[in-house]
Every structure is written in structure tokens, then in C-alpha cells.
Motif scaffolding. Structure first.
Motif, short mmCIF file in Angstrom:
data_model
loop_
_atom_site.label_atom_id
_atom_site.label_comp_id
_atom_site.label_asym_id
_atom_site.label_seq_id
_atom_site.Cartn_x
_atom_site.Cartn_y
_atom_site.Cartn_z
N SER A 1 0.81 -1.22 0.00
CA SER A 1 0.00 0.00 0.00
C SER A 1 0.85 1.27 0.00
CB SER A 1 -0.94 -0.01 1.22
OG SER A 1 -0.20 -0.20 2.42
N GLY A 2 1.89 1.32 0.83
CA GLY A 2 2.72 2.52 0.88
C GLY A 2 3.42 2.78 -0.44
N TYR A 3 3.90 1.73 -1.08
CA TYR A 3 4.56 1.90 -2.37
C TYR A 3 3.58 2.31 -3.46
CZ TYR A 3 8.86 0.00 -0.42
OH TYR A 3 9.99 -0.19 0.34
N ARG A 4 2.36 1.81 -3.39
CA ARG A 4 1.35 2.22 -4.37
C ARG A 4 1.09 3.72 -4.27
NH1 ARG A 4 -0.71 1.12 -9.11
NH2 ARG A 4 -0.93 -1.09 -8.56
N GLU A 5 0.99 4.23 -3.07
CA GLU A 5 0.76 5.66 -2.88
C GLU A 5 1.97 6.47 -3.37
OE1 GLU A 5 -0.70 8.71 0.71
OE2 GLU A 5 -0.33 6.56 1.12
N LEU A 6 3.16 5.97 -3.06
CA LEU A 6 4.37 6.67 -3.49
C LEU A 6 4.47 6.70 -5.01
CD1 LEU A 6 7.17 7.93 -2.98
CD2 LEU A 6 8.08 5.61 -2.76
N PHE A 7 4.21 5.58 -5.66
CA PHE A 7 4.30 5.52 -7.12
C PHE A 7 3.26 6.41 -7.79
CE2 PHE A 7 6.21 0.98 -6.82
CZ PHE A 7 7.43 1.53 -6.45
N ASN A 8 2.10 6.54 -7.17
CA ASN A 8 1.08 7.43 -7.72
C ASN A 8 1.57 8.89 -7.70
OD1 ASN A 8 -0.75 5.43 -8.33
ND2 ASN A 8 -1.85 5.59 -6.38
N TYR A 9 2.27 9.27 -6.62
CA TYR A 9 2.82 10.62 -6.56
C TYR A 9 3.87 10.83 -7.67
CZ TYR A 9 0.67 11.51 -1.98
OH TYR A 9 -0.21 11.72 -0.96
N ILE A 10 4.71 9.83 -7.86
CA ILE A 10 5.75 9.94 -8.90
C ILE A 10 5.11 10.03 -10.27
CG2 ILE A 10 7.72 8.75 -9.96
CD1 ILE A 10 8.27 7.48 -7.22
N ARG B 1 5.58 -7.73 -9.47
CA ARG B 1 5.23 -7.62 -10.89
C ARG B 1 3.72 -7.67 -11.09
NH1 ARG B 1 3.76 -6.75 -15.07
NH2 ARG B 1 4.69 -7.09 -17.14
N THR B 2 3.04 -8.49 -10.32
CA THR B 2 1.58 -8.60 -10.44
C THR B 2 0.89 -7.36 -9.89
OG1 THR B 2 1.75 -11.00 -10.23
CG2 THR B 2 -0.41 -10.02 -9.84
N LEU C 1 1.77 -0.19 -14.00
CA LEU C 1 2.92 0.70 -14.17
C LEU C 1 3.90 0.15 -15.20
CD1 LEU C 1 3.63 1.74 -10.46
CD2 LEU C 1 2.06 2.75 -12.13
N PHE C 2 4.04 -1.18 -15.24
CA PHE C 2 4.87 -1.79 -16.27
C PHE C 2 4.26 -1.56 -17.65
CE2 PHE C 2 6.53 -4.13 -12.64
CZ PHE C 2 7.88 -4.23 -12.93
N ILE D 1 7.86 2.08 -14.99
CA ILE D 1 9.00 1.40 -14.38
C ILE D 1 9.97 1.04 -15.49
CG2 ILE D 1 9.74 -0.65 -13.10
CD1 ILE D 1 7.07 -0.63 -11.68
N SER D 2 11.14 1.69 -15.47
CA SER D 2 12.09 1.54 -16.57
C SER D 2 13.11 0.44 -16.32
CB SER D 2 12.83 2.87 -16.80
OG SER D 2 13.54 3.25 -15.63
N ALA D 3 13.37 0.08 -15.06
CA ALA D 3 14.37 -0.94 -14.77
C ALA D 3 14.14 -1.48 -13.37
CB ALA D 3 15.78 -0.36 -14.88
N VAL D 4 14.65 -2.69 -13.14
CA VAL D 4 14.55 -3.34 -11.83
C VAL D 4 15.95 -3.81 -11.43
CG1 VAL D 4 13.54 -5.20 -10.47
CG2 VAL D 4 12.19 -4.11 -12.27
N GLU D 5 16.39 -3.36 -10.26
CA GLU D 5 17.68 -3.81 -9.73
C GLU D 5 17.44 -4.96 -8.76
OE1 GLU D 5 20.86 -2.02 -6.60
OE2 GLU D 5 20.44 -0.74 -8.34
N ILE D 6 18.19 -6.04 -8.92
CA ILE D 6 18.01 -7.23 -8.11
C ILE D 6 19.11 -7.29 -7.04
CG2 ILE D 6 17.77 -9.73 -8.11
CD1 ILE D 6 15.63 -8.25 -9.73
#
Length: 581
Positions: free
Chosen positions: A278-287, A370-371, A376-377, A382-387
Motif C-alpha cells: 500500500s505505501g509503495y502504491r501511494e508513493l508511485f502514484n505521486y511519482i 510484478r503482479t 505501471l509496467f 517502471i524503466s528498470a529493476v535492480e536485483i
């Protein structure tokens, strides 16, 4: 008066090939000689044959002697001069290396010049493609300066050798900075605020399948890492107004995107396979509102367990509960001390995490992300994913942990004493036919030892014995197997998305023969071995982008450095290994 007959000149004695041909002709047709001379020709032929055999032996001895001298010269250049000469180097390789060391430019076709490259060479370099890199600044530091001014004042950490033509290169290098030492200051040179810190981004320029391919352009996108702490341990956005202010300031500076750590210890904190985004969803919406792209980091490591840290993010609580009953899920040193920075890759295929293996746990987390953010994908946000592949997200063992009281420039300790890695070592030793090799070295010192103080890492030490080579190869192979296993599933989870991997630059003790700090970190890279090519082969197999992280790189001279450090030499060598692969 009759003239006196002139004496006839004596015929010259044939030599070399002529003597060989004459002897051969005489042995074939002895009958054409006057009577009685056939026997003499035969005797002369036998004598000539013996002389030729002796000359052959002398030639072999001279060649053997010459090769021995060449071998010692090449070994000295590799060991004491850190010349990255190939295994079967010839005189052209040696001359080119010496010329480059003296400041000359030597191209692959042999063209050599002193000053600026020819016009056509400059044109090639100008057209060489450059791709996305991260900003060397945090969002907070950007408030007091412009992006352009800061990038202009950056000192390049790695020089791209002008002798390498664009056609021979696979990769491009872009400098960036690691901000960890800003949060954790110490008196050690590796974390000193007087040190220049940098990462190198090595990218495959042949791939054109991504939307952010800037081949043939002069544009370098800038990504800024968002400060850790905006998402709390309950996966809630702790300070929405502060986030908006940060993003607004980034947007005013025309940055292209934001780097966001997605912490495993937060998202799957309380129960296995219960993911809270949930927190990341809110953050990504702001971005998204500010129309900036995102590079996400799958952070499977611990963060901030130091005295100066203001934020602490541990591994998930349910993992720590398992660890109380089975401490062997964590990396372990020779004295039995555990580190909870990252799970040991001895359990990558062991079902000890509530019925799941370590690799399955990482894959489930990546698949959930990813799901959850499929939209966003689809938008290309989302341009890249660092593992993350180890401590601090880097592909290495936790061999130089400050929590274990390690201080620069200690050599660190091997981290293979949990029961699962020990079982792997026992199987490897048995397959090799030397079961008694199923042990770690007992003379490798401690975290803060120097190489010359140990029997394993000193000059002509056990690291180069039959047992030492076996152990170090196994130790490095375990690290590469972990990368191979995780990246296989990462490509499955993030199909058609650019994958990034961090490689550490362990540059202290690089000018010694053993490269002790690299060995304990998992890179089998002494002076007589290329430890980076096998790693890059694994990474190339999965088509990843490599971020080369150089800790606390000092601007000062290393000529009198007691740690025999050579960050530039290591950077150049590892990049060359990646290019050749």
C-alpha cells in the motif's frame, strides 16, 4: 713469353641451408663423384648430420631459455606492475601494455600515437552510444545546487582506454556515486567524507529492445535515489507532504526519474507470502503525477544496523523467528558468529523457510511486485529493476561487515561456516577425491588482519596451493551459482524489463599478489587468475546491466598507501574482463 696461368680461387665452403642441400645431393648420387670419393662423401655426410643434430639441440636449449625468461618477465609485469596481460601474451601484448603505461595510445590494429587520436577516431568516440545512468546525488543534496553543475564537478573514476576502438567495446561506463558513507560517517578511509565515492554503470549497447535505448544520442537520463525512510515498517507512506516536496524539487531540476528501494523486510514483514504494497502504491502514484520514471530495487538485505543509522530495516520478522531456531540460515564466520545482513546462499535450494527455498522466497516476492504493479509496467513508468544479490544489494559475501568490528583496510573473513555451505563444501571435496579438503583455511587471519600477517594470503601463501586453489574456486563458484539461480527467476518475473546488478569494487590490497580482500568477498582474482570473467559470463547469460560500486574512492594519492589499494586498476581490469566476455 708465355703468360703464367692464374691460380683458381678456392670454392667457398657452403654454410647453413646451402650446406644442408649439398650434403643431401651428395648422399643421393654418390656415383657422379670421381673414383674413391664416394666413401669420403658418405663420411662427410654423416659428420654433417651429427653437426645438424647438435645444432638442433642447441637451438632447443636457446628457445627454452628464451621462453623461461619471457615467462618470468610476464609474471613480474602481472604481479608487480598489475599489467592485465592475457594468459598467452606475446611481445605485441607486452609492447602495447608498456606503451599505454607510458601514456601512448595503441589501437587494436597497432596504430600508436602520443597525443590526441586521429580525426576519424574522435568521430567514432563522439558517436559512441551512451545510456541511462543514476544521478550522483540524493534529492536532499540537489536542493543547494543544479544537476549540471554537480555533474560537471564529478571526477571520472574509470578511464576508458583510448586504445579500444568503439567496434571492440561491448560496454559504456558512466560515473555515479554511492551515498552510504554520508549516512554512516566514520574515521575509516573507506567511509571518510573526504573520499570521492562512485559507481560505474556498465551496459550492453547492443540491446535495442527497451524503450529507454539512447543509442546514437548524446542524452544521458538522470535518476535520483529517494531517501530511505519515507516508507515505514508497516508499509505506510510516513510523510506524504515531504515526498511531494522532494518530488517537486526533482521535477524542477528536470531529472528523468526516481530510484526507489522496495524492502523485503517491510513488504513481507509479518507473515510469509502476505505482501503489503500500500505505501509503495501511494508513493508511485505521486511519482506518476510528476511524470517521472521509476527504477525499483528488490532489496533483500538488511539496512541501517549501525550506530549512526537513523533508520533500521531488518529482514522479515518471520525470517528472524526461523533464524532463532536455525541460525545456519545466516552467513557464519570461522568463530561461529552470524550476520543477519542477508540469507546464506547455502539455503538457496534448501526448504528451510516454512517449506520454501531461499530462491523461491525471492521469486515469490518479485512475482508479487510484478503482479501488483502490472499497470505501471504497461505504462512504461517502471524503466528498470535492480536485483539485490547480497549484503547492501551487492553480489558478494558479507566478509567486511562493520558489525563484526571490521575496519578498513582489513582483509575480512571467509563466510562459509554455516552447516549448509559446509555440506556443499564436503560434496565438492569428495568429488575432487580429497575429502580432507572439506574445511575452511585455518591460517587466514581475522577481519582486520593484513595479508602478510597470515599464512594463507602472504606472498607464496597457501592461497596458491592445491588446496587453496580448490577452496577459493569452490567459494567463488557458490557466489556465481547464487547469482545464476536468482537472475534466472528474475528474468522470468520481469520479462522484457531491464535488470540491473551491483558488483562491488574491493580495491584494497589489490597491489598484493593474493588480493586477499577480494578473495574473502568471493572474487577469485589473485594476480595469476582472472576472477571477473566468470562472473561476467553469468551476468551476460542473463543480459543484465552491471553497476560497478566503488566504495569511498579517495582522491588522494595511493603511492604510500599501506593498504596497497588500486581502485583505478581494479576498475580498469574488471571492465576489461566484462568487455572481453
Amino acid at each position: 713469353m708465355e703468360s703464367q696461368p692464374q691460380p683458381q680461387p678456392q670454392p667457398r665452403r657452403p654454410r647453413g641451408f646451402a650446406a644442408t642441400a649439398a650434403a643431401a645431393a651428395a648422399s643421393v648420387s654418390p656415383t657422379v663423384t670421381p673414383s674413391g670419393s664416394a666413401g669420403a662423401s658418405t663420411a662427410s655426410s654423416g659428420k654433417g648430420k651429427r653437426e645438424r643434430e647438435k645444432e638442433k639441440e642447441r637451438t632447443k636449449l636457446r628457445e627454452r631459455h628464451r621462453r623461461a625468461i619471457t615467462s618470468r618477465m610476464l609474471a613480474g609485469l602481472r604481479q608487480y606492475g598489475n599489467f592485465p596481460l592475457p594468459a598467452r601474451a606475446d611481445m605485441n601484448d607486452v609492447l602495447a601494455a608498456l606503451a599505454r603505461e607510458a601514456g601512448w595510445t595503441v589501437e587494436p590494429d597497432g596504430t600508436t600515437y602520443r597525443h590526441s587520436p586521429p580525426p576519424q577516431h574522435q568521430q567514432h568516440l563522439g558517436a559512441f552510444p551512451v545510456r541511462s545512468g543514476e544521478s550522483p546525488l540524493t534529492a536532499t543534496s540537489l536542493k543547494n545546487c543544479s544537476v549540471k553543475a554537480t555533474l560537471d564537478c564529478q571526477q571520472p573514476v574509470v578511464r576508458i582506454d583510448d586504445s579500444l576502438s568503439p567496434a571492440s567495446l561491448d560496454s559504456v561506463v558512466i560515473a555515479e556515486r554511492d551515498t552510504r558513507s554520508e549516512k554512516y560517517p566514520s574515521t575509516s578511509p573507506i567511509n571518510s567524507v573526504e573520499c570521492l565515492e562512485a559507481d560505474q554503470l556498465i551496459q550492453d549497447v547492443h540491446s535495442t529492445e527497451h524503450d529507454n535505448d539512447f543509442t546514437g544520442t548524446q542524452y544521458v537520463p538522470v535518476y535520483v535515489k529517494l531517501s530511505t525512510g519515507f516508507i515505514n515498517n508497516f508499509c505506510q507512506l510516513a510523510d506524504p507532504d515531504g515526498v511531494r516536496q522532494e518530488l517537486s524539487h526533482m521535477n524542477s531540476l528536470n531529472v528523468d526519474g526516481v530510484i526507489v528501494d522496495c524492502w523485503w523486510g517491510i513488504v513481507e514483514c509479518w507473515n510469509p507470502q502476505k505482501y503489503v504494497w500500500s505505501g509503495y502504491r501511494e508513493l508511485f502514484n505521486y511519482i506518476r503525477e510528476f511524470k517521472m520514471k521509476i527504477q525499483v530495487v528488490m532489496a533483500f538485505h538488511e539496512y541501517g544496523r549501525t550506530d549512526s543509522a537513523d533508520v533500521l530495516i531488518s529482514l522479515p520478522n518471520w525470517i528472524l523467528e526461523i533464524g532463532k531456531e536455525n541460525q545456519d540460515i545466516f552467513f557464519t564466520d570461522r568463530e561461529g558468529r552470524r550476520t543477519t545482513e542477508f540469507l546464506s546462499w547455502g539455503i538457496d535450494k534448501e526448504r528451510v523457510l516454512n517449506g520454501r527455498t531461499g530462491v523461491e522466497v525471492y521469486f515469490d516476492f518479485m512475482r508479487s511486485f510484478r503482479t501488483e504493479f502490472d499497470d505501471l509496467f504497461a505504462e512504461g513508468l517502471i524503466s528498470a529493476v535492480e536485483i539485490g544479490l547480497g549484503p547492501s544489494g551487492e553480489l558478494r559475501y558479507p566478509s567486511f561487515s562493520e558489525r563484526m568490528e571490521w575496519r578498513y583496510p582489513g582483509i575480512g573473513e571467509f563466510q562459509c561456516y554455516d552447516k549448509y555451505l559446509q555440506q556443499h563444501l564436503q560434496r565438492a571435496a569428495k568429488l575432487r577425491g580429497h575429502s580432507f579438503w572439506a574445511r575452511g583455511p585455518d591460517n587466514a587471519g581475522h577481519y582486520n588482519s593484513r595479508p602478510h600477517e597470515t599464512g594463507f594470503f602472504c606472498e607464496r601463501g597457501d592461497y596458491d596451493s592445491y588446496y587453496g586453489r580448490f577452496f577459493l574456486h569452490w567459494y567463488a563458484q557458490a557466489l556465481m551459482d547464487h547469482a545464476d539461480n536468482v537472475l534466472s527467476l528474475a528474468n522470468l518475473a520481469f520479462e522484457e524489463t531491464k535488470i540491473i546488478v551491483k558488483i562491488p569494487a574491493v580495491y584494497w590490497w589489490y597491489k598484493t599478489s593474493s588480493h586477499a580482500a577480494e578473495l574473502t568477498a568471493g572474487y577469485y582474482n589473485p594476480t595469476n587468475q582472472d576472477g571477473y570473467s566468470p562472473v561476467f559470463e553469468v551476468l551476460k547469460k542473463h543480459s543484465v546491466t552491471v553497476k560497478f560500486v566503488c566504495y569511498g574512492l579517495q582522491i588522494c594519492s595511493y603511492e604510500n598507501d599501506e593498504a596497497f589499494a588500486d581502485p583505478e586498476g581494479l576498475s580498469w581490469f574488471s571492465i576489461q574482463s566484462g568487455i572481453e566476455d
